[in-house]
Motif scaffolding. Structure first.
Motif: not given
Length: 215
Positions: A4-10, A28-35, A59-73
């Motif tokens: 799961i990656v948060f990139k410039n999410v606000l 910021k850009e931060v990744a959460f890895e399984r395990g 909720r989807h009230d943000y700017t930036g990118l949330v992705s799951f295995d590279g796919k935009n939420a």
């Protein structure tokens, strides 16, 4: 799901606050890895529950990118979110989201009937371990908040998951019950090879976190 990656999410509600530039997550850009296990610390009102809601798709009230295995939420459709919540991400919400008119066991069973993940014997064993076996048939609305927290944990575990979000899971528990909850959570996460992402405003669930982030 592996990442799961948060990139410039606000969150939009924080868009005018310069204080959030100090966050390890927002903008910021931060990744959460399984395990792997993560702790997110913040003062009240800094967006812990909001963070969880973005991952769960409530909720989807943000700017930036949330992705799951590279796919935009944002590209997820209803069926994608249903699958994510049933198979990949579980959440123990701060407000618990239990049905007060149902018994403790019914609150767990209603989810387990969808996932078919645990047997009745396994569920009852968790009630016993958490010291609430006498509350199986008690209406949740008549239980203390600490007892409800333990029921909510069991409900969160009756599904397969790659990540489990625990939003202030021990806020109303003494140290002993907090440790019991942690041991059950850790054991199940390890059994599934999953990641724990916990939030805290002070009292934290005792897990060996590999990374601590500030909101």
């Amino acid at each position: 799901m592996e990442r799961i990656v948060f990139k410039n999410v606000l969150p939009q509600v924080f868009a005018t606050s310069q204080e959030l530039l100090l966050s390890d997550v927002w903008q910021k850009e931060v990744a959460f890895e399984r395990g792997h296990h993560y702790l997110i610390e913040a003062e009240s009102g800094k967006g812990k529950s909001t963070f969880c809601s973005y991952i769960m798709g409530y909720r989807h009230d943000y700017t930036g990118l949330v992705s799951f295995d590279g796919k935009n939420a944002r590209s997820y459709r209803t069926k994608d979110w249903i699958r994510l919540r049933q198979r990949h991400v579980s959440c123990l919400f701060q407000e618990l989201r239990l049905f007060p008119e149902l018994t403790a066991y019914e609150n767990v069973e209603i989810k387990n009937k969808l996932t078919h993940h645990k047997t009745q014997k396994e569920i009852e064993a968790w009630f016993e371990m958490l010291g609430i076996s006498d509350k199986l048939q008690a209406k949740v609305g008549r239980m203390s908040f600490g007892q409800q927290q333990r029921v909510a944990l069991i409900r969160a575990l009756v599904q397969p998951f790659d990540f489990i979000l625990a939003d202030e899971p021990v806020s109303h528990l003494d140290d002993r019950n907090g440790e019991l909850m942690a041991s059950i959570l850790i054991e199940e996460a390890e059994r599934q090879g999953a990641s724990i992402i916990a939030t805290s405003i002070g009292k934290r669930i005792p897990v060996e976190y590999e990374k601590t982030l500030k909101l």
